[in-house]
Design a protein around this motif. Sequence first.
Motif, mmCIF file in Angstrom:
data_model
loop_
_atom_site.group_PDB
_atom_site.id
_atom_site.type_symbol
_atom_site.label_atom_id
_atom_site.label_comp_id
_atom_site.label_asym_id
_atom_site.label_seq_id
_atom_site.Cartn_x
_atom_site.Cartn_y
_atom_site.Cartn_z
ATOM 1 N N THR A 1 0.777 -1.267 0.079
ATOM 2 C CA THR A 1 0.060 0.089 0.239
ATOM 3 C C THR A 1 1.002 1.360 0.008
ATOM 4 O OG1 THR A 1 -1.790 -1.098 1.385
ATOM 5 C CG2 THR A 1 -1.907 1.093 1.163
ATOM 6 N N VAL A 2 0.716 2.194 -0.974
ATOM 7 C CA VAL A 2 1.431 3.392 -1.175
ATOM 8 C C VAL A 2 0.348 4.479 -0.920
ATOM 9 C CG1 VAL A 2 2.932 4.701 -2.424
ATOM 10 C CG2 VAL A 2 3.237 2.339 -2.311
ATOM 11 N N ASP A 3 0.397 5.215 -0.053
ATOM 12 C CA ASP A 3 -0.604 6.575 0.460
ATOM 13 C C ASP A 3 -2.082 5.973 0.028
ATOM 14 O OD1 ASP A 3 1.188 8.468 0.998
ATOM 15 O OD2 ASP A 3 1.451 9.235 -1.022
ATOM 16 N N GLY A 4 -2.333 4.652 0.735
ATOM 17 C CA GLY A 4 -3.605 4.269 0.488
ATOM 18 C C GLY A 4 -4.144 3.475 -0.624
ATOM 19 N N LYS A 5 -3.243 3.622 -1.672
ATOM 20 C CA LYS A 5 -3.514 2.850 -2.763
ATOM 21 C C LYS A 5 -3.033 1.257 -2.668
ATOM 22 C CE LYS A 5 -3.308 2.523 -7.659
ATOM 23 N NZ LYS A 5 -2.817 2.665 -8.863
ATOM 24 N N LEU A 75 11.763 1.097 -3.526
ATOM 25 C CA LEU A 75 10.422 1.156 -4.074
ATOM 26 C C LEU A 75 10.382 1.970 -5.256
ATOM 27 C CD1 LEU A 75 7.539 0.548 -3.903
ATOM 28 C CD2 LEU A 75 7.433 2.781 -2.614
ATOM 29 N N ARG A 76 10.097 1.250 -6.300
ATOM 30 C CA ARG A 76 9.915 1.751 -7.785
ATOM 31 C C ARG A 76 8.499 2.143 -7.948
ATOM 32 N NH1 ARG A 76 15.134 1.471 -9.397
ATOM 33 N NH2 ARG A 76 16.242 -0.349 -8.601
ATOM 34 N N GLY A 105 9.668 -17.065 1.732
ATOM 35 C CA GLY A 105 9.158 -16.634 2.932
ATOM 36 C C GLY A 105 8.341 -15.513 2.900
ATOM 37 N N LYS A 106 8.472 -14.728 3.833
ATOM 38 C CA LYS A 106 7.500 -13.416 4.057
ATOM 39 C C LYS A 106 8.378 -12.174 4.123
ATOM 40 C CE LYS A 106 3.435 -11.815 6.209
ATOM 41 N NZ LYS A 106 2.456 -12.194 7.198
ATOM 42 N N VAL A 107 8.292 -10.971 3.205
ATOM 43 C CA VAL A 107 8.944 -9.931 3.723
ATOM 44 C C VAL A 107 7.626 -8.832 4.082
ATOM 45 C CG1 VAL A 107 10.076 -7.665 2.591
ATOM 46 C CG2 VAL A 107 10.954 -10.364 2.229
ATOM 47 N N ARG A 108 8.009 -8.040 5.305
ATOM 48 C CA ARG A 108 7.120 -7.205 5.675
ATOM 49 C C ARG A 108 7.660 -5.833 6.423
ATOM 50 N NH1 ARG A 108 6.212 -7.749 11.121
ATOM 51 N NH2 ARG A 108 7.104 -9.569 11.999
ATOM 52 N N LEU A 109 6.888 -4.853 6.468
ATOM 53 C CA LEU A 109 7.186 -3.740 7.454
ATOM 54 C C LEU A 109 6.529 -4.131 8.700
ATOM 55 C CD1 LEU A 109 6.726 -0.724 5.097
ATOM 56 C CD2 LEU A 109 8.778 -1.420 6.124
ATOM 57 N N LYS A 110 7.664 -3.824 9.817
ATOM 58 C CA LYS A 110 7.332 -3.833 11.232
ATOM 59 C C LYS A 110 5.990 -3.172 11.204
ATOM 60 C CE LYS A 110 11.678 -4.828 13.182
ATOM 61 N NZ LYS A 110 12.843 -4.473 13.827
ATOM 62 N N GLU A 111 5.907 -1.832 10.825
ATOM 63 C CA GLU A 111 4.816 -1.069 10.824
ATOM 64 C C GLU A 111 4.779 -0.298 9.574
ATOM 65 O OE1 GLU A 111 6.616 2.215 13.592
ATOM 66 O OE2 GLU A 111 5.879 0.421 14.827
ATOM 67 N N PRO A 112 3.697 0.368 9.375
ATOM 68 C CA PRO A 112 3.592 1.622 8.173
ATOM 69 C C PRO A 112 4.775 2.538 8.307
ATOM 70 C CG PRO A 112 1.437 1.094 9.099
ATOM 71 C CD PRO A 112 2.520 0.422 10.194
ATOM 72 N N ILE A 120 3.894 4.017 3.382
ATOM 73 C CA ILE A 120 4.186 2.568 2.785
ATOM 74 C C ILE A 120 3.706 1.591 3.926
ATOM 75 C CG2 ILE A 120 5.922 1.321 1.903
ATOM 76 C CD1 ILE A 120 5.641 3.846 0.276
ATOM 77 N N GLU A 121 2.806 0.567 3.382
ATOM 78 C CA GLU A 121 2.756 -0.499 4.178
ATOM 79 C C GLU A 121 3.248 -1.631 3.092
ATOM 80 O OE1 GLU A 121 -1.047 -0.754 6.231
ATOM 81 O OE2 GLU A 121 -1.613 1.406 5.555
ATOM 82 N N LEU A 122 3.567 -2.823 3.781
ATOM 83 C CA LEU A 122 4.155 -3.763 2.928
ATOM 84 C C LEU A 122 4.163 -5.106 3.683
ATOM 85 C CD1 LEU A 122 5.942 -4.881 0.327
ATOM 86 C CD2 LEU A 122 7.521 -4.745 1.676
#
Length: 132
Positions: A1-5, A75-76, A105-112, A120-122
């Motif tokens: 998610t980038v800026d809500g999209k 991030l592109r 596996g899984k790649v994620r951000l700990k928090e936005p 950014i959320e991932l």
Amino acid sequence: TVDGKVTNLRYAYAKEQKDTFDDTKTVILVIFSDKRLSKEALGNWGTRTGMARKGQVVCFEVTIDEDANIKQYYLRYREPVGNPSGNTYQLVYEQETFDQNTISGKVRLKEPMELFGAKIELSVKFNASIMK
């Protein structure tokens, strides 16, 4: 998610390459994208950047070292969002498989987080064969 999209990163590609910081070591570049990438795009970050700026693709890329640590990310997106390699502590790689042929596996951000003015959320689960 980038800026809500929300963008579904459906494709994962993995490529072995020399470590930018230590050319005696190798790292794995994992490219997550919302569209299939050509061989040219996979082999050239400039091509991916150009496609992203034209709105043709969204890519989130991570470099993972031999100890399964994320060293860099990029991030592109439509706007040049940036390459904050110093903020990798915010990313988590939850390893499932990491051998000479496959990474998963899984790649994620700990928090936005906010990155150059974009929120950014991932969270992406993946399985990719490693290209040599």
